[in-house]
Design a protein around this motif. Structure first.
Motif, mmCIF file in Angstrom:
data_model
loop_
_atom_site.group_PDB
_atom_site.id
_atom_site.type_symbol
_atom_site.label_atom_id
_atom_site.label_comp_id
_atom_site.label_asym_id
_atom_site.label_seq_id
_atom_site.Cartn_x
_atom_site.Cartn_y
_atom_site.Cartn_z
ATOM 1 N N ARG A 1 16.801 -0.509 -3.806
ATOM 2 C CA ARG A 1 16.654 0.285 -2.586
ATOM 3 C C ARG A 1 17.733 -0.115 -1.573
ATOM 4 N N ARG A 2 17.946 -1.398 -1.409
ATOM 5 C CA ARG A 2 18.974 -1.869 -0.476
ATOM 6 C C ARG A 2 20.367 -1.401 -0.919
ATOM 7 N N GLY A 3 20.583 -1.385 -2.222
ATOM 8 C CA GLY A 3 21.864 -0.902 -2.738
ATOM 9 C C GLY A 3 22.092 0.559 -2.391
ATOM 10 N N ILE A 4 21.053 1.357 -2.531
ATOM 11 C CA ILE A 4 21.162 2.777 -2.175
ATOM 12 C C ILE A 4 21.474 2.911 -0.680
ATOM 13 N N GLU A 5 20.828 2.097 0.145
ATOM 14 C CA GLU A 5 21.076 2.133 1.591
ATOM 15 C C GLU A 5 22.524 1.769 1.918
ATOM 16 N N PHE B 1 17.416 7.932 -8.686
ATOM 17 C CA PHE B 1 16.607 6.910 -7.989
ATOM 18 C C PHE B 1 16.283 7.269 -6.539
ATOM 19 N N ARG B 2 17.052 8.165 -5.971
ATOM 20 C CA ARG B 2 16.709 8.561 -4.590
ATOM 21 C C ARG B 2 15.386 9.338 -4.564
ATOM 22 N N GLU B 3 15.101 10.060 -5.648
ATOM 23 C CA GLU B 3 13.820 10.782 -5.719
ATOM 24 C C GLU B 3 12.732 9.929 -6.378
ATOM 25 N N ALA B 4 13.084 9.289 -7.485
ATOM 26 C CA ALA B 4 12.076 8.546 -8.248
ATOM 27 C C ALA B 4 11.660 7.263 -7.544
ATOM 28 N N GLY B 5 12.497 6.788 -6.642
ATOM 29 C CA GLY B 5 12.235 5.488 -6.032
ATOM 30 C C GLY B 5 12.690 4.371 -6.960
ATOM 31 N N GLY C 1 0.779 -1.234 0.000
ATOM 32 C CA GLY C 1 0.000 0.000 0.000
ATOM 33 C C GLY C 1 0.809 1.282 0.000
ATOM 34 N N GLU C 2 2.111 1.197 0.192
ATOM 35 C CA GLU C 2 2.935 2.416 0.184
ATOM 36 C C GLU C 2 3.740 2.518 -1.101
ATOM 37 N N GLN C 3 3.785 3.725 -1.648
ATOM 38 C CA GLN C 3 4.541 3.887 -2.887
ATOM 39 C C GLN C 3 6.027 3.626 -2.632
ATOM 40 N N PHE C 4 6.609 2.799 -3.488
ATOM 41 C CA PHE C 4 8.007 2.396 -3.351
ATOM 42 C C PHE C 4 8.855 2.988 -4.475
#
Lengths: 314, 314
Positions: free
Chosen positions: A269-273, A258-262, A214-217
């Protein structure tokens, strides 16, 4: 023109043409989408001639437009995703002036609302939102310039992935078997012309909204493919004919910002983290989790409809 | 029991049961081999009940037993071949306690005497003689112990390879697309029981005689597979159901004494030359070359018949 496949109890379902507003449909002059792409030159005009949509479109019985295919080839053509993954995994950059592509299981594509059975949460259950195309017969040696005419339909795909298995399989050089179970498809396959300005240079310029529980990723743009689908076809057809009904995918949609666009997959996402914080904090999917994917054009329309599925244990 | 598929102008051909002496055949109660493996529990007894073979077997119209399949997964389970290739290519040894396996094109299997169209001699045209099996439906998570019962038929395969493209594709980690055009199959698919003592531990103990332009090139034993076909099935089915009609291959047959037994592909012969002489002297195939492959049991019989094909330009 939009096509869909209804569940009629047969392996390949029943092909219908969908009305512009998506509420109703009409029987096609052939039974299945596979038959349509095998005889596209003859079938397409008959499909386009349909003006009346006498049946209500039964959303509850929509299958993948192509419930099984003779061939599924998936590319990886968004450079922002590839570079991040190399960095995070500590891999040497893959040196290739050709598109990256693997051959995956094509004997089943999940329908848009079918539960997805995974064996074990510990395998690193992940989604990969992407676009794809369906070809008619493509002769061996077809050039990229000639390949565009073989793109008969555009589709939206979730390429399910098991991350705990992906790295070890990739290191063998043989590609993925265990890390890549069957994919899912959104309900509508659409002809490129019907995408209007969103289809340009054999690339889909639509934003792929991915929602996890339900949350935008992510909401990345499909446009910035390093290689277009015409080039992906030419790559695949270099040494083989492509059977009619070949499905070719773009790989995970990813944008430089990708930090803004998701992101369109958890691994990114894990790679960015990892890059930002030194370690990944987002866990992979759990049984009972849902993922919804719906691509939108600039006018807000969602030409492929939505994939909305739950991951379940066997 | 031996099955074959005759060319009747349809994509999947017509299934027949072949007499013990290979001279005649009888129509099966289903049209195609795919239908037979989909309903094997019911169809097999009907096939085995056939006692009369009223038709002459038309050797000139034999196709691959399965002219196309929903899934083709090829292993690489002969350690002598793998170790030599790593040594010659300067690769790090592939560390894996699982079988190596890739997914290949399954939309076409060449018939045993069909000309094989290759685009360019410079791509390093090579054959790979191997064995394969055909499964019925295999549920996800099937163990190796349970997998043996899913081996319905044994086949003999030539996995055509383009060596100039194989190394670069392997280095991407994505497996092979361009380096692996469609394979060929010998004319007869045979039930494991009909191989008698030659089928043991889910492995084919037959010698695969490979002749290139009329000269014997290899005669290696299919027995010493590091993983049996039961283990290959379990590996493939770890995270996916296997569709009925899945074909799984052994990879190039190779023996530890390859200098005496010969090789089942040119790449292995060239590897031996590199080790022995510092450089490879055997060139790859040229247009007009023929390769013949015929596996023999200890009694001299050739249960699969022969693949005998010519490589031609487009």
């Amino acid at each position: 023109m939009r096509l869909a496949t209804l569940d009629d109890g047969t392996p390949d379902g029943r092909l219908v043409v969908v009305s512009a507003d998506g509420s109703s449909c009409a029987s096609a002059p052939v039974d299945t989408l596979q038959q349509a792409v095998e005889g596209w030159d003859v079938i397409e005009p008959a499909l386009r001639a349909i003006r009346e949509y006498p049946e209500r479109l039964p959303a509850e019985s929509l299958r993948a437009p192509l419930p099984r295919a003779w061939q599924w080839l998936d590319g990886s053509v968004y450079p922002s995703h590839a570079r991040l993954m190399e960095q995070v995994l500590g891999l040497d950059p893959i040196i290739s002036d050709s598109p990256l592509m693997y051959q995956g299981v094509s004997s089943k594509f999940y329908g848009p609302n079918e539960d997805v059975v995974m064996r074990d949460e510990e395998l690193g259950i992940d989604f990969e939102g992407e676009f794809g195309i369906v070809t008619d017969f493509v002769p061996m040696g077809t050039s990229a310039a000639d390949a565009a005419a073989h793109i008969k339909l555009v589709v939206q795909i979730n390429d399910w992935s098991l991350r705990a298995l992906a790295g070890p399989e990739m290191k063998t050089g043989f590609g993925w078997i265990q890390a890549k179970p069957p994919c899912s498809m959104a309900p509508f396959a659409i002809t490129p012309d019907a995408l209007g300005a969103a289809w340009k240079d054999a690339r889909p310029h639509l934003k792929l909204r991915v929602c996890w529980n339900g949350e935008q990723f992510g909401n990345a743009d499909g446009g910035p493919m390093e290689f277009g689908f015409d080039e992906l076809i030419a790559h695949a057809a270099r040494t083989r004919d492509l059977v009619a009904g070949t499905v070719i995918g773009s790989g995970t949609v990813s944008n430089e910002n990708f930090r803004e666009a998701g992101s369109s997959c958890i691994a990114e996402r894990r790679g960015i983290e990892v890059v930002d914080n030194g370690e990944a904090s987002t866990a992979f999917m759990r049984f009972g989790d849902r993922v919804r994917m719906e691509a939108h054009a600039a006018d807000g329309s969602a030409p492929f409809g939505a994939i909305d599925q739950k991951v379940v244990r066997p």
